[in-house]
Write a protein that holds these residues in place. Structure first.
Motif, short mmCIF file in Angstrom:
data_model
loop_
_atom_site.label_atom_id
_atom_site.label_comp_id
_atom_site.label_asym_id
_atom_site.label_seq_id
_atom_site.Cartn_x
_atom_site.Cartn_y
_atom_site.Cartn_z
N MET A 98 42.64 47.49 35.68
CA MET A 98 42.63 48.90 35.30
C MET A 98 43.76 49.17 34.33
N LYS A 99 43.41 49.83 33.21
CA LYS A 99 44.39 50.10 32.17
C LYS A 99 44.35 51.58 31.79
N THR A 100 45.52 52.12 31.49
CA THR A 100 45.62 53.48 31.00
C THR A 100 46.27 53.44 29.62
N ALA A 101 45.55 53.93 28.62
CA ALA A 101 46.04 53.91 27.25
C ALA A 101 47.06 55.03 27.04
N SER A 102 47.73 55.00 25.88
CA SER A 102 48.77 55.99 25.59
C SER A 102 48.20 57.40 25.50
N ASP A 103 46.89 57.51 25.17
CA ASP A 103 46.26 58.82 25.08
C ASP A 103 45.77 59.32 26.44
N GLY A 104 46.02 58.54 27.50
CA GLY A 104 45.63 58.95 28.84
C GLY A 104 44.26 58.47 29.26
N GLN A 105 43.49 57.89 28.34
CA GLN A 105 42.16 57.41 28.68
C GLN A 105 42.25 56.10 29.46
N SER A 106 41.49 56.01 30.53
CA SER A 106 41.55 54.83 31.39
C SER A 106 40.26 54.03 31.30
N SER A 107 40.37 52.73 31.56
CA SER A 107 39.20 51.86 31.55
C SER A 107 39.35 50.81 32.63
N VAL A 108 38.22 50.21 32.99
CA VAL A 108 38.20 49.17 34.03
C VAL A 108 37.49 47.95 33.48
N ASN A 109 38.14 46.79 33.53
CA ASN A 109 37.52 45.52 33.15
C ASN A 109 37.23 44.72 34.41
N LEU A 110 35.96 44.40 34.64
CA LEU A 110 35.57 43.67 35.83
C LEU A 110 35.52 42.17 35.55
N SER A 111 36.05 41.40 36.49
CA SER A 111 36.04 39.94 36.35
C SER A 111 34.66 39.39 36.71
N GLN A 112 34.48 38.11 36.49
CA GLN A 112 33.29 37.43 36.97
C GLN A 112 33.44 37.16 38.47
N TRP A 113 32.31 36.93 39.14
CA TRP A 113 32.35 36.53 40.54
C TRP A 113 32.97 35.14 40.65
N ALA A 114 33.82 34.94 41.66
CA ALA A 114 34.45 33.64 41.89
C ALA A 114 34.44 33.34 43.38
N PRO A 115 34.16 32.08 43.78
CA PRO A 115 34.15 31.73 45.21
C PRO A 115 35.56 31.78 45.78
N LEU A 116 35.67 32.22 47.03
CA LEU A 116 36.97 32.39 47.66
C LEU A 116 37.12 31.54 48.91
N LYS A 117 36.10 31.51 49.76
CA LYS A 117 36.21 30.82 51.04
C LYS A 117 34.82 30.39 51.50
N SER A 118 34.75 29.27 52.22
CA SER A 118 33.47 28.76 52.72
C SER A 118 33.41 28.85 54.24
N TYR A 119 32.19 28.89 54.76
CA TYR A 119 31.96 29.02 56.20
C TYR A 119 30.77 28.15 56.59
N ARG A 120 30.78 27.70 57.85
CA ARG A 120 29.65 26.93 58.36
C ARG A 120 28.50 27.82 58.83
N THR A 121 28.81 29.08 59.17
CA THR A 121 27.78 30.00 59.64
C THR A 121 27.82 31.31 58.87
N ALA A 122 26.66 31.93 58.75
CA ALA A 122 26.59 33.23 58.08
C ALA A 122 27.34 34.28 58.88
N GLU A 123 27.31 34.16 60.22
CA GLU A 123 27.97 35.15 61.08
C GLU A 123 29.48 35.19 60.83
N ALA A 124 30.09 34.02 60.69
CA ALA A 124 31.54 33.97 60.43
C ALA A 124 31.88 34.60 59.08
N ALA A 125 31.03 34.34 58.09
CA ALA A 125 31.27 34.92 56.77
C ALA A 125 31.14 36.44 56.80
#
Length: 208
Positions: A95-122
């Motif tokens: 999230m960035k706020t420019a000098s004129d006060g206008q703000s914008s949001v840059n979204l990242s790509q999806w990235a894997p974080l953690k793995s699980y053996r079962t769907a329930e644990a995830a």
């Protein structure tokens, strides 16, 4: 591809301390001392999480590649090639706020974080990272715009962090809100996996 979203009608606010009295839809509010990144002008915050089924493609030292995109992830549970797993992935927002006060949001790509053996644990981890909250907020006011014979209706609310957001509303809600000073809303609170006190919240709808 990195996505860019402009503020304005975007129903988004960085979560500072959610005001006392915010009731979580199920249980106690998980945010007790969220760090407010809004004041910093530029900040990277957690944006979203998801759980997906995947398969171990190859082993690379202490890591592994997973389908369907051959992404690299730590092999923390000693998986073998071909094992079916569930993966928690994340997306951040810069999230960035420019000098004129206008703000914008840059979204990242999806990235894997953690793995699980079962769907329930995830799903258990996911439920702790994305928390649904119901609370009452101040209603700044409502207004109507007319263009080429068509009317549109909006409500402006102030969320617990002090940020005001504008939301389109149907005509019947516009009329019912005219005399109101507060309204009930639903928020989704998204926490950082590594630093739980760092959080942001999205407006998710009206609670009444």
């Amino acid at each position: 591809m990195v996505k860019r979203v402009l503020f304005g009608t975007l129903a988004l606010v960085l979560a500072g301390s959610i005001a006392a009295g915010c009731g979580q839809e199920s249980g106690k509010s998980s945010t007790t001392a969220a760090k407010s990144a809004a004041a910093a002008g530029n900040a990277t915050v957690p944006w979203d999480y998801k759980v997906e089924e995947a398969k171990v493609v190859d082993l690379v030292g202490s890591d592994m590649t997973i389908s369907p995109n051959n992404q690299l992830l730590a092999n923390d549970d000693n998986y073998a090639t071909g094992d079916k797993i569930w993966v928690l992935s994340y997306m951040t927002a810069e999230m960035k706020t420019a000098s004129d006060g206008q703000s914008s949001v840059n979204l990242s790509q999806w990235a894997p974080l953690k793995s699980y053996r079962t769907a329930e644990a995830a799903q258990t981890d996911l439920a702790g990272l994305k928390v649904q909250l119901k609370t009452e907020v101040d209603l700044v006011g409502v207004y109507k715009t007319d263009y080429q014979g068509k009317s549109r209706y909006f409500a402006v609310i102030t969320l617990p962090t002090g940020n005001s957001v504008k939301q389109p509303v149907p005509e019947d809600r516009y009329k019912s809100m005219k005399e109101q000073k507060t309204v009930k809303v639903m928020l989704e609170e998204v926490h950082d996996f590594g630093d739980y006190d760092l959080a942001m919240a999205k407006f998710r709808g009206w609670a009444d």
